[in-house]
Write a protein that holds these residues in place. Structure first.
Motif, mmCIF file in Angstrom:
data_model
loop_
_atom_site.group_PDB
_atom_site.id
_atom_site.type_symbol
_atom_site.label_atom_id
_atom_site.label_comp_id
_atom_site.label_asym_id
_atom_site.label_seq_id
_atom_site.Cartn_x
_atom_site.Cartn_y
_atom_site.Cartn_z
ATOM 1 N N UNK A 74 -1.040 -6.556 -7.126
ATOM 2 C CA UNK A 74 -2.083 -7.521 -7.015
ATOM 3 C C UNK A 74 -3.187 -7.170 -5.998
ATOM 4 N N UNK A 75 -3.346 -5.983 -5.504
ATOM 5 C CA UNK A 75 -4.298 -5.525 -4.534
ATOM 6 C C UNK A 75 -3.828 -5.854 -3.022
ATOM 7 N N UNK A 76 -3.095 -4.681 -2.672
ATOM 8 C CA UNK A 76 -2.799 -4.770 -1.198
ATOM 9 C C UNK A 76 -3.692 -4.804 -0.245
ATOM 10 N N UNK A 77 -3.345 -5.241 1.097
ATOM 11 C CA UNK A 77 -4.080 -5.431 2.178
ATOM 12 C C UNK A 77 -4.419 -3.609 2.325
ATOM 13 N N UNK A 78 -5.535 -3.229 2.988
ATOM 14 C CA UNK A 78 -5.855 -1.965 3.109
ATOM 15 C C UNK A 78 -5.074 -0.986 3.953
ATOM 16 N N UNK A 79 -4.246 -1.489 4.966
ATOM 17 C CA UNK A 79 -3.233 -0.756 5.658
ATOM 18 C C UNK A 79 -2.297 -0.268 4.806
ATOM 19 N N UNK A 80 -2.190 -0.959 3.771
ATOM 20 C CA UNK A 80 -0.657 -0.558 2.779
ATOM 21 C C UNK A 80 -1.214 0.669 1.866
ATOM 22 N N UNK A 81 -2.326 1.044 1.884
ATOM 23 C CA UNK A 81 -2.877 2.176 1.167
ATOM 24 C C UNK A 81 -2.859 3.508 2.112
ATOM 25 N N UNK A 82 -2.340 3.333 3.386
ATOM 26 C CA UNK A 82 -2.381 4.493 4.437
ATOM 27 C C UNK A 82 -0.834 4.762 4.782
ATOM 28 N N UNK A 83 -0.871 6.022 5.339
ATOM 29 C CA UNK A 83 0.686 6.407 5.430
ATOM 30 C C UNK A 83 1.277 5.500 6.767
ATOM 31 N N UNK A 84 2.392 5.086 6.676
ATOM 32 C CA UNK A 84 3.317 4.568 7.451
ATOM 33 C C UNK A 84 4.503 5.273 7.718
ATOM 34 N N UNK A 140 8.363 12.904 -1.868
ATOM 35 C CA UNK A 140 7.935 11.701 -2.210
ATOM 36 C C UNK A 140 9.156 10.476 -2.527
ATOM 37 N N UNK A 141 8.628 9.459 -2.225
ATOM 38 C CA UNK A 141 9.429 8.334 -2.301
ATOM 39 C C UNK A 141 9.936 8.111 -3.586
ATOM 40 N N UNK A 142 11.222 7.382 -3.987
ATOM 41 C CA UNK A 142 11.823 7.480 -5.132
ATOM 42 C C UNK A 142 10.956 6.474 -6.264
ATOM 43 N N UNK A 143 10.178 5.713 -5.558
ATOM 44 C CA UNK A 143 9.409 4.826 -6.156
ATOM 45 C C UNK A 143 8.369 5.472 -7.195
ATOM 46 N N UNK A 144 7.706 6.495 -6.356
ATOM 47 C CA UNK A 144 6.762 7.130 -6.998
ATOM 48 C C UNK A 144 7.006 8.227 -7.877
ATOM 49 N N UNK A 145 8.315 8.581 -7.969
ATOM 50 C CA UNK A 145 8.771 9.493 -8.815
ATOM 51 C C UNK A 145 9.122 8.669 -10.234
ATOM 52 N N UNK A 146 9.755 7.342 -10.075
ATOM 53 C CA UNK A 146 9.832 6.570 -10.955
ATOM 54 C C UNK A 146 8.578 5.994 -11.727
ATOM 55 N N UNK A 171 5.560 7.200 4.310
ATOM 56 C CA UNK A 171 5.201 6.853 2.832
ATOM 57 C C UNK A 171 4.030 6.030 2.662
ATOM 58 N N UNK A 172 3.436 5.693 1.659
ATOM 59 C CA UNK A 172 2.345 5.130 1.429
ATOM 60 C C UNK A 172 2.873 3.975 0.685
ATOM 61 N N UNK A 173 2.925 2.673 1.121
ATOM 62 C CA UNK A 173 3.443 1.841 0.315
ATOM 63 C C UNK A 173 2.834 1.431 -1.081
ATOM 64 N N UNK A 174 1.421 1.393 -0.942
ATOM 65 C CA UNK A 174 0.741 0.831 -2.418
ATOM 66 C C UNK A 174 0.968 2.094 -3.140
ATOM 67 N N UNK A 175 1.203 3.325 -2.871
ATOM 68 C CA UNK A 175 1.375 4.361 -3.660
ATOM 69 C C UNK A 175 2.710 4.446 -4.230
ATOM 70 N N UNK A 176 3.618 4.302 -3.298
ATOM 71 C CA UNK A 176 4.821 4.451 -3.412
ATOM 72 C C UNK A 176 5.880 3.589 -4.246
ATOM 73 N N UNK A 177 5.181 2.261 -4.032
ATOM 74 C CA UNK A 177 5.840 1.117 -4.576
ATOM 75 C C UNK A 177 4.917 0.164 -5.253
ATOM 76 N N UNK A 178 5.478 -0.744 -5.936
ATOM 77 C CA UNK A 178 4.724 -1.600 -7.043
ATOM 78 C C UNK A 178 4.695 -2.940 -6.059
ATOM 79 N N UNK A 179 5.806 -3.154 -5.235
ATOM 80 C CA UNK A 179 6.260 -4.493 -4.528
ATOM 81 C C UNK A 179 6.940 -4.142 -3.287
#
Length: 123
Positions: A70-80, A2-8, A97-105
């Motif tokens: 604030x509600x990401x673009x749908x593609x930011x909820x998918x693996x990148x 997991x990305x560090x952001x999701x662990x934090x 990573x899945x940006x919207x899951x692993x980070x807040x911004x």
């Protein structure tokens, strides 16, 4: 892994704001391969074509910040695929990573430039 952001976020909940710093192209300093004692050298990299950095460079020109809470673009909820670099560069690679899951911004810098080493004591 997991990305560090999701662990934090797991540990601190809403008290934490995990911010990813991503860049499109440019240069950075890092040691080569397994050379832990040698000086950092300049590495140059482009945006690539199959990375989140390439998608972000195409989405908006220039530097910008995006608040994923604030509600990401749908593609930011998918693996990148995120490019991965560290203090030592063995080879350039990507990590999922899945940006919207692993980070807040994220903050996106379109073109990075190398840092400059500071003189140490006695230099």
């Amino acid at each position: 892994m997991p990305a560090l952001g999701s662990r934090l976020r797991e540990r601190y909940g809403d008290a934490c704001y995990a911010l990813a710093l991503l860049f499109g192209k440019g240069s950075f300093l890092a040691r080569r391969g397994d050379d832990l004692q040698g000086p950092p050298v300049r590495h140059r990299v482009g945006t690539g074509i199959r990375s989140i950095e390439a998608r972000l460079a195409d989405a908006v020109r220039g530097d910008y910040y995006a608040d994923l809470r604030a509600g990401p673009e749908p593609w930011l909820d998918s693996p990148q695929a995120q490019r991965g670099f560290g203090a030592n560069v063995h080879r350039f690679h990507t990590a999922p990573l899945v940006p919207a899951r692993d980070y807040d911004g994220f903050a996106f810098v379109a073109r990075s430039s190398c840092s400059h080493l500071l003189a140490g004591p006695g230099d």
